[in-house]
Scaffold this active site. Structure first.
Site, short mmCIF file in Angstrom:
data_model
loop_
_atom_site.label_atom_id
_atom_site.label_comp_id
_atom_site.label_asym_id
_atom_site.label_seq_id
_atom_site.Cartn_x
_atom_site.Cartn_y
_atom_site.Cartn_z
N ASP A 45 0.92 -1.10 0.07
CA ASP A 45 0.00 -0.03 0.13
C ASP A 45 0.97 1.40 0.03
OD1 ASP A 45 -2.25 1.65 0.21
OD2 ASP A 45 -2.45 1.37 2.34
N ASP A 221 -1.66 5.34 -5.45
CA ASP A 221 -2.13 4.45 -4.21
C ASP A 221 -2.20 3.24 -4.93
OD1 ASP A 221 -2.87 3.38 -2.02
OD2 ASP A 221 -4.91 4.55 -1.80
#
Length: 341
Positions: A45, A221
């Site tokens: 992430d 992201d």
């Protein structure tokens, strides 16, 4: 300072596919020293900066870290809580030896979580590794990759991410390196404008040849499936796709467009143009038998997200991405080998 051992390591990632959606990507991280090394699956992430894993977690269904088997494990007792766009976790802050492949950090801080929300319990993963900037870390501690840079363990101060489309295996993250075989063109660098997320300037979009103005801070992201823009910019994008409009069977942040159309959409980051692949944009029908399909650009009317965008895997499947801490911090995009196939 010994840099002779600096290296790059590639960690294979798994694409979790649900229906026709590439939901998220996870890889293996080692917890504990060599004598009691435990490999656990974690979401990769770039949109957060904390590492966490379940330890003695009563409501966790996933594999946990058997911390009591590690002689190097220390629980600080300090509370650790993180809330994500979907889901939250809680526990205490701990540290131990953490590794990816042969890259290892002693006393890496992470959350030893004793609670995970149902979002995280449904996943075939144990935890999450945050690769954003530690300025946003709940722990207040450097990330695993920042520690690798500070301890001269990686041969370059960047990592690179390749995400597959519709294939469980083949995705990868390369720490301290760049895999030329995953790109089919040159890298274009875009400056990071805020060292929090990997935030770049979103200058708008080009939809069917028409310019759509936008002035957003966009977080690149890997931990988000879709693309989220402010409701106003999202509406403007769909206004330029003939036949598009609000989705019939979803909330007001979702839009649909004619399934048989093939609109061209690209985003402007830092003045450069990056295209979106329609295979990734088209999320499937807006209900059974519908001639409209759901679009992968979703609006956000949340005031907290004002002026903000989240650019997720839907975009990154088309662009091999590089996250560089040097040159004042920047993100590089090269056309992915996916789009040449």
């Amino acid at each position: 300072m010994n840099t002779a051992s600096a290296q790059s390591v590639t960690d294979p990632l798994t694409d979790e596919i649900v229906g026709n959606i590439d939901l998220q990507y996870y890889g293996s991280v080692g917890f504990g020293n060599e004598t009691h090394l435990q490999q656990l699956s974690v979401i990769i992430d770039t949109g957060s900066a904390d590492l966490w894993i379940p330890v003695r977690c009563g409501d966790c269904k996933n594999q946990q870290y058997e911390a009591n088997a590690s002689s190097t494990y220390t629980d600080t007792g300090d509370p650790f809580n993180v809330t994500y766009g979907s889901g939250n976790v809680g526990g205490t802050l701990a540290h131990d030896t953490i590794s990816i492949g042969s890259l290892e950090i002693d006393k890496q801080y992470f959350g030893a979580v004793t609670h995970v929300s149902s979002d995280f319990n449904d996943d075939p993963i144990s935890g999450l590794i945050g690769l954003g900037f530690s300025s946003i870390a709940t722990s207040g501690e450097p990330t695993f990759f920042e520690n690798l840079i500070m301890q001269d363990k990686v041969s370059a101060p960047f990592f690179s991410v390749y995400l597959t489309r519709g294939k469980a295996s083949g995705s990868m993250i390369t720490l301290g390196g760049y895999d030329m075989s995953k790109a089919v063109g040159p890298l274009t660098w875009v400056p990071v404008i805020s060292k929090t997320y990997w935030t770049v300037q979103f200058d708008g979009a080009v939809v069917e040849g028409k310019n759509v103005k936008g002035d957003l801070h966009a977080a690149i992201d890997t931990g988000t499936t879709l693309i989220y823009l402010s409701q106003a910019v999202a509406s403007s994008i769909y206004a330029n796709i003939p036949g598009a409009g609000p989705a019939a069977n979803y909330d007001s942040n979702f839009f649909s467009f004619p399934c048989d159309s093939n609109p061209t959409i690209s985003f402007l980051f830092g003045g450069h143009d990056f295209g979106l692949n329609m295979q990734d944009f088209n999320l499937g029908q807006d209900g059974d038998g519908s001639k409209n399909c759901i679009g992968g650009i979703v609006g956000m009317d949340d005031t907290f997200m004002e002026g903000f965008a989240i650019i997720g895997d839907e975009f990154l499947k088309s662009w091999y991405s590089v996250y560089d801490y040097s040159h004042g911090a920047r993100v590089g995009f090269a056309p992915s080998v996916n789009n040449a196939q």
